[in-house]
Design a protein around this motif. Sequence first.
Motif, PDB file in Angstrom:
ATOM      1  N   ILE A  18      -2.061   0.168  -4.756  1.00 13.22           N
ATOM      2  CA  ILE A  18      -1.909  -1.055  -3.989  1.00 13.22           C
ATOM      3  C   ILE A  18      -1.459  -2.141  -4.960  1.00 13.22           C
ATOM      4  O   ILE A  18      -2.138  -2.414  -5.953  1.00 13.22           O
ATOM      5  CB  ILE A  18      -3.221  -1.461  -3.271  1.00 13.22           C
ATOM      6  CG1 ILE A  18      -3.557  -0.469  -2.139  1.00 13.22           C
ATOM      7  CG2 ILE A  18      -3.076  -2.821  -2.628  1.00 13.22           C
ATOM      8  CD1 ILE A  18      -4.058   0.838  -2.528  1.00 13.22           C
ATOM      9  N   PHE A  19      -0.304  -2.743  -4.649  1.00 11.76           N
ATOM     10  CA  PHE A  19       0.312  -3.737  -5.526  1.00 11.76           C
ATOM     11  C   PHE A  19       0.323  -5.098  -4.848  1.00 11.76           C
ATOM     12  O   PHE A  19       0.376  -5.193  -3.625  1.00 11.76           O
ATOM     13  CB  PHE A  19       1.767  -3.335  -5.819  1.00 11.76           C
ATOM     14  CG  PHE A  19       1.914  -1.964  -6.402  1.00 11.76           C
ATOM     15  CD1 PHE A  19       1.724  -1.744  -7.755  1.00 11.76           C
ATOM     16  CD2 PHE A  19       2.241  -0.887  -5.593  1.00 11.76           C
ATOM     17  CE1 PHE A  19       1.860  -0.481  -8.293  1.00 11.76           C
ATOM     18  CE2 PHE A  19       2.382   0.386  -6.122  1.00 11.76           C
ATOM     19  CZ  PHE A  19       2.190   0.591  -7.481  1.00 11.76           C
ATOM     20  N   ASP A  20       0.347  -6.151  -5.665  1.00 11.23           N
ATOM     21  CA  ASP A  20       0.546  -7.492  -5.128  1.00 11.23           C
ATOM     22  C   ASP A  20       2.043  -7.783  -5.060  1.00 11.23           C
ATOM     23  O   ASP A  20       2.866  -6.922  -5.390  1.00 11.23           O
ATOM     24  CB  ASP A  20      -0.211  -8.542  -5.943  1.00 11.23           C
ATOM     25  CG  ASP A  20       0.258  -8.670  -7.383  1.00 11.23           C
ATOM     26  OD1 ASP A  20       1.338  -8.144  -7.743  1.00 11.23           O
ATOM     27  OD2 ASP A  20      -0.474  -9.308  -8.173  1.00 11.23           O
ATOM     28  N   GLU A  21       2.397  -8.985  -4.661  1.00  8.62           N
ATOM     29  CA  GLU A  21       3.807  -9.346  -4.500  1.00  8.62           C
ATOM     30  C   GLU A  21       4.589  -9.293  -5.808  1.00  8.62           C
ATOM     31  O   GLU A  21       5.796  -9.075  -5.798  1.00  8.62           O
ATOM     32  CB  GLU A  21       3.919 -10.743  -3.896  1.00  8.62           C
ATOM     33  CG  GLU A  21       3.391 -10.795  -2.472  1.00  8.62           C
ATOM     34  CD  GLU A  21       3.259 -12.193  -1.943  1.00  8.62           C
ATOM     35  OE1 GLU A  21       4.107 -12.580  -1.117  1.00  8.62           O
ATOM     36  OE2 GLU A  21       2.310 -12.892  -2.356  1.00  8.62           O
ATOM     37  N   ALA A  22       3.903  -9.455  -6.931  1.00 12.00           N
ATOM     38  CA  ALA A  22       4.563  -9.432  -8.239  1.00 12.00           C
ATOM     39  C   ALA A  22       4.691  -8.010  -8.791  1.00 12.00           C
ATOM     40  O   ALA A  22       5.233  -7.821  -9.874  1.00 12.00           O
ATOM     41  CB  ALA A  22       3.800 -10.321  -9.221  1.00 12.00           C
ATOM     42  N   GLY A  23       4.167  -7.020  -8.064  1.00 13.47           N
ATOM     43  CA  GLY A  23       4.238  -5.640  -8.524  1.00 13.47           C
ATOM     44  C   GLY A  23       3.076  -5.211  -9.397  1.00 13.47           C
ATOM     45  O   GLY A  23       3.087  -4.111  -9.952  1.00 13.47           O
ATOM     46  N   ASN A  24       2.054  -6.058  -9.519  1.00 15.06           N
ATOM     47  CA  ASN A  24       0.868  -5.718 -10.312  1.00 15.06           C
ATOM     48  C   ASN A  24      -0.073  -4.848  -9.486  1.00 15.06           C
ATOM     49  O   ASN A  24      -0.266  -5.102  -8.293  1.00 15.06           O
ATOM     50  CB  ASN A  24       0.121  -6.989 -10.730  1.00 15.06           C
ATOM     51  CG  ASN A  24       0.993  -7.907 -11.545  1.00 15.06           C
ATOM     52  OD1 ASN A  24       1.645  -7.480 -12.487  1.00 15.06           O
ATOM     53  ND2 ASN A  24       1.034  -9.170 -11.164  1.00 15.06           N
ATOM     54  N   THR A  25      -0.675  -3.860 -10.127  1.00 11.93           N
ATOM     55  CA  THR A  25      -1.649  -3.016  -9.444  1.00 11.93           C
ATOM     56  C   THR A  25      -2.914  -3.828  -9.188  1.00 11.93           C
ATOM     57  O   THR A  25      -3.502  -4.374 -10.117  1.00 11.93           O
ATOM     58  CB  THR A  25      -1.977  -1.770 -10.277  1.00 11.93           C
ATOM     59  OG1 THR A  25      -0.776  -1.036 -10.498  1.00 11.93           O
ATOM     60  CG2 THR A  25      -2.997  -0.888  -9.571  1.00 11.93           C
ATOM     61  N   VAL A  26      -3.308  -3.914  -7.921  1.00 10.43           N
ATOM     62  CA  VAL A  26      -4.516  -4.635  -7.526  1.00 10.43           C
ATOM     63  C   VAL A  26      -5.656  -3.646  -7.318  1.00 10.43           C
ATOM     64  O   VAL A  26      -6.782  -3.880  -7.746  1.00 10.43           O
ATOM     65  CB  VAL A  26      -4.274  -5.458  -6.242  1.00 10.43           C
ATOM     66  CG1 VAL A  26      -5.523  -6.195  -5.816  1.00 10.43           C
ATOM     67  CG2 VAL A  26      -3.115  -6.424  -6.448  1.00 10.43           C
ATOM     68  N   TYR A  27      -5.347  -2.521  -6.656  1.00 12.08           N
ATOM     69  CA  TYR A  27      -6.325  -1.466  -6.394  1.00 12.08           C
ATOM     70  C   TYR A  27      -5.649  -0.110  -6.549  1.00 12.08           C
ATOM     71  O   TYR A  27      -4.436   0.016  -6.387  1.00 12.08           O
ATOM     72  CB  TYR A  27      -6.881  -1.545  -4.960  1.00 12.08           C
ATOM     73  CG  TYR A  27      -7.576  -2.823  -4.617  1.00 12.08           C
ATOM     74  CD1 TYR A  27      -8.856  -3.091  -5.089  1.00 12.08           C
ATOM     75  CD2 TYR A  27      -6.968  -3.764  -3.789  1.00 12.08           C
ATOM     76  CE1 TYR A  27      -9.491  -4.271  -4.759  1.00 12.08           C
ATOM     77  CE2 TYR A  27      -7.604  -4.940  -3.449  1.00 12.08           C
ATOM     78  CZ  TYR A  27      -8.867  -5.194  -3.939  1.00 12.08           C
ATOM     79  OH  TYR A  27      -9.507  -6.351  -3.611  1.00 12.08           O
ATOM     80  N   THR A  28      -6.461   0.902  -6.832  1.00 14.35           N
ATOM     81  CA  THR A  28      -6.017   2.287  -6.725  1.00 14.35           C
ATOM     82  C   THR A  28      -7.007   2.987  -5.806  1.00 14.35           C
ATOM     83  O   THR A  28      -8.182   2.623  -5.745  1.00 14.35           O
ATOM     84  CB  THR A  28      -5.960   3.016  -8.085  1.00 14.35           C
ATOM     85  OG1 THR A  28      -7.241   2.951  -8.703  1.00 14.35           O
ATOM     86  CG2 THR A  28      -4.917   2.408  -8.998  1.00 14.35           C
ATOM     87  N   VAL A  29      -6.509   3.952  -5.077  1.00 13.96           N
ATOM     88  CA  VAL A  29      -7.345   4.705  -4.146  1.00 13.96           C
ATOM     89  C   VAL A  29      -7.261   6.166  -4.542  1.00 13.96           C
ATOM     90  O   VAL A  29      -6.173   6.714  -4.691  1.00 13.96           O
ATOM     91  CB  VAL A  29      -6.864   4.519  -2.690  1.00 13.96           C
ATOM     92  CG1 VAL A  29      -7.728   5.326  -1.732  1.00 13.96           C
ATOM     93  CG2 VAL A  29      -6.861   3.042  -2.309  1.00 13.96           C
ATOM     94  N   PHE A  37       0.883  -1.162   0.000  1.00  7.54           N
ATOM     95  CA  PHE A  37       0.000   0.000   0.000  1.00  7.54           C
ATOM     96  C   PHE A  37       0.921   1.213   0.000  1.00  7.54           C
ATOM     97  O   PHE A  37       1.626   1.453   0.959  1.00  7.54           O
ATOM     98  CB  PHE A  37      -0.829  -0.147   1.264  1.00  7.54           C
ATOM     99  CG  PHE A  37      -1.566   1.019   1.813  1.00  7.54           C
ATOM    100  CD1 PHE A  37      -1.093   2.311   1.784  1.00  7.54           C
ATOM    101  CD2 PHE A  37      -2.777   0.803   2.445  1.00  7.54           C
ATOM    102  CE1 PHE A  37      -1.794   3.352   2.349  1.00  7.54           C
ATOM    103  CE2 PHE A  37      -3.482   1.833   3.015  1.00  7.54           C
ATOM    104  CZ  PHE A  37      -2.987   3.108   2.965  1.00  7.54           C
ATOM    105  N   LYS A  38       0.946   1.963  -1.108  1.00 10.69           N
ATOM    106  CA  LYS A  38       1.898   3.053  -1.253  1.00 10.69           C
ATOM    107  C   LYS A  38       1.198   4.353  -1.649  1.00 10.69           C
ATOM    108  O   LYS A  38       0.467   4.403  -2.626  1.00 10.69           O
ATOM    109  CB  LYS A  38       2.926   2.676  -2.321  1.00 10.69           C
ATOM    110  CG  LYS A  38       4.059   3.642  -2.442  1.00 10.69           C
ATOM    111  CD  LYS A  38       5.115   3.108  -3.383  1.00 10.69           C
ATOM    112  CE  LYS A  38       6.291   4.040  -3.397  1.00 10.69           C
ATOM    113  NZ  LYS A  38       7.374   3.548  -4.224  1.00 10.69           N
TER     114      LYS A  38
END
Length: 156
Positions: A18-29, A5-6
């Motif tokens: 918000i990224f997963d362990e592979a660096g893929n975007t999972v969510y944006t806020v 969460f960055k």
Amino acid sequence: MKLLFKQRFFSWLDSYDIFDEAGNTVYTVEGKMSFGHCLHVLDAWGNHVATLKEKVFTWMPKFEIYLNDNYAGSVEKELSFLKPRYQIDFRGWSVEGDFMEWDYLVKNGTGLTVAAVTKELFHMTDTYSIEVSDPQDALCALMLALAIDAEKCSRN
């Protein structure tokens, strides 16, 4: 499952990736202009999946959580010393934090850890790691982390 969460650098409103362990975007806020914090969570395809709204004119900071526009619960800061405490009315969960307010455990009604939220040090912006036991709880754990971060932000 682990999420990173960055907070976005140079953002006028609260905005996070918000990224997963592979660096893929999972969510944006995306933060929205309002009286109090209002955060909209979008999935990787840009679909609105959740909202966090700060209740104004309350004694202690309080945030309401909406999943797919349906009220799901609330998070309210409790008056406490040395250790942050929150009144959680969301999925039967509770949150316990450390003295520095950087690390949190999210527990279910039976006391089992649902998620661990840890502040990552030495980053230009607020960055948290969210370790979730069950991937189906990832969005809800993110909503709690957003509420706690927004509460800390409203104190500053």
